[in-house]
Design an enzyme around this catalytic site. Sequence first.
Site, PDB file in Angstrom:
ATOM      1  N   ARG A  94      19.176 -17.096  11.658  1.00 20.90           N
ATOM      2  CA  ARG A  94      19.411 -15.693  11.962  1.00 20.90           C
ATOM      3  C   ARG A  94      18.176 -15.121  12.659  1.00 20.90           C
ATOM      4  O   ARG A  94      17.042 -15.441  12.293  1.00 20.90           O
ATOM      5  CB  ARG A  94      19.701 -14.896  10.692  1.00 20.90           C
ATOM      6  N   HIS A  95      18.400 -14.280  13.657  1.00 21.00           N
ATOM      7  CA  HIS A  95      17.312 -13.601  14.356  1.00 21.00           C
ATOM      8  C   HIS A  95      16.438 -12.811  13.371  1.00 21.00           C
ATOM      9  O   HIS A  95      16.859 -12.498  12.249  1.00 21.00           O
ATOM     10  CB  HIS A  95      17.875 -12.654  15.413  1.00 21.00           C
ATOM     11  N   GLU A 138      27.311 -11.765  17.854  1.00 23.30           N
ATOM     12  CA  GLU A 138      27.745 -11.154  16.601  1.00 23.30           C
ATOM     13  C   GLU A 138      29.162 -10.607  16.758  1.00 23.30           C
ATOM     14  O   GLU A 138      29.665 -10.418  17.875  1.00 23.30           O
ATOM     15  CB  GLU A 138      26.761 -10.033  16.214  1.00 23.30           C
TER      16      GLU A 138
END
Length: 201
Positions: free
Chosen positions: A7-8, A78
């Site tokens: 995840r960023h 997303e």
Amino acid sequence: MRLILMRHGETEWNAEQRLQGQDNSLLSERGMAQVRRFRPYAKALKPARIIASDLGRTRQTVALIGHPDAPSDERFRELDMGEWTGRRKPELIAERPEDYTAWRAGTFTPANAETWIAFRKRVADGVRDWMSRTDGDLLVVAHGGVIRAACHEFLDLPPSRVVPVTPGTATILNFPVADRSAAQLEGYNIGSVAPDISVAD
């Protein structure tokens, strides 16, 4: 073969508990620090290939882990949150608690948003496509929703049962060599994590 889903790092909207969807928000200072702490771990995993979502926060993240030229794939964007994009999570929970709970479970779709079924399919299509072209482990730098969709598709874990992952961490799915339709969970929410973490979408 392993699928490593990172995840960023935390964004400014994460810090404000705003739903981002496919809108863009820059990484916060804490988010950049999270990613920098993860960089040695990403290197140690030695993925054969690295892919990223094409949204700004994932492109920032993949550059900070040392792979600015990694290809982008919009299938790893997303979930499109439609009219809920930019809304603050506490406000939504207060105004529409049942709808919010159903949305987290993948059974409610806000106006002009992407359905969970369509989202899960595009993520799964992207994973299968890149795995078929990769000889070794695949690292995908993406979003919390993408990780939940992958867990639903390959681990049969419905989104309502998946705790949101911390920004700047990895989830690892291990696929048997002969069968890439299902996986085993090797690690979830792993990496170097600061004590004051953010888990907003």
